[in-house]
Design a protein around this motif. Sequence first.
Motif, PDB file in Angstrom:
ATOM      1  N   UNK A   1       0.728  -1.191  -0.121  1.00 49.53           N
ATOM      2  CA  UNK A   1      -0.163   0.012   0.044  1.00 49.53           C
ATOM      3  C   UNK A   1       0.915   1.212   0.104  1.00 49.53           C
ATOM      4  N   UNK A   2       0.629   2.257  -0.912  1.00 47.74           N
ATOM      5  CA  UNK A   2       1.103   3.601  -0.754  1.00 47.74           C
ATOM      6  C   UNK A   2       1.404   4.466   0.732  1.00 47.74           C
ATOM      7  N   UNK A   3       0.165   3.872   1.399  1.00 52.95           N
ATOM      8  CA  UNK A   3       0.201   4.407   2.813  1.00 52.95           C
ATOM      9  C   UNK A   3       1.532   4.210   3.520  1.00 52.95           C
ATOM     10  N   UNK A   4       2.150   3.234   3.429  1.00 56.29           N
ATOM     11  CA  UNK A   4       3.274   2.701   4.264  1.00 56.29           C
ATOM     12  C   UNK A   4       4.521   3.491   4.062  1.00 56.29           C
ATOM     13  N   UNK A   5       4.787   3.743   2.513  1.00 58.11           N
ATOM     14  CA  UNK A   5       5.897   4.546   2.378  1.00 58.11           C
ATOM     15  C   UNK A   5       5.891   6.077   2.514  1.00 58.11           C
ATOM     16  N   UNK A   6       4.340   6.504   2.504  1.00 61.77           N
ATOM     17  CA  UNK A   6       4.029   7.820   2.836  1.00 61.77           C
ATOM     18  C   UNK A   6       4.211   8.269   4.105  1.00 61.77           C
ATOM     19  N   UNK A   7       3.695   7.102   4.960  1.00 59.04           N
ATOM     20  CA  UNK A   7       3.795   7.591   6.775  1.00 59.04           C
ATOM     21  C   UNK A   7       5.177   7.459   6.902  1.00 59.04           C
ATOM     22  N   UNK A   8       6.103   6.422   6.504  1.00 58.31           N
ATOM     23  CA  UNK A   8       7.654   6.490   6.465  1.00 58.31           C
ATOM     24  C   UNK A   8       8.347   7.675   6.283  1.00 58.31           C
ATOM     25  N   UNK A   9       7.861   8.233   5.234  1.00 61.25           N
ATOM     26  CA  UNK A   9       8.387   9.666   4.696  1.00 61.25           C
ATOM     27  C   UNK A   9       8.216  10.752   5.713  1.00 61.25           C
ATOM     28  N   UNK A  10       6.963  10.641   6.293  1.00 61.09           N
ATOM     29  CA  UNK A  10       6.556  11.793   7.013  1.00 61.09           C
ATOM     30  C   UNK A  10       7.271  11.656   8.280  1.00 61.09           C
TER      31      UNK A  10
END
Length: 102
Positions: free
Chosen positions: A4-13
């Motif tokens: 899911x794109x949510x995982x790398x997005x949250x990691x980036x944040x």
Amino acid sequence: MRISIVIPTVANALLATLWILSVFAGWGTKAFCSDEGCAGRMNGVALFSGLFAATAAGCTAAAWLPPGARRDERRLMRLTGAALIAWTAAEGTLFAGGMIVK
């Protein structure tokens, strides 16, 4: 397997928040320095790690701002993956540099 794109997005944040607090809130200086000379050298380390952070921020912006990029899942994952690598390099530079200037 699809991620899911949510995982790398949250990691980036989270990595961006950690870097911002380490540099601008003084967490890095407090963690590694006890004298004034070390704090000055730590500013140089933070400036150098800022190059990686700027790259990461650029990759994140390129992944999320253009509407076409959000529709292309492969491009979105590549850019967020590149941003993760750049944030990790920025954090690693702060840590390694802090250990050196200590």
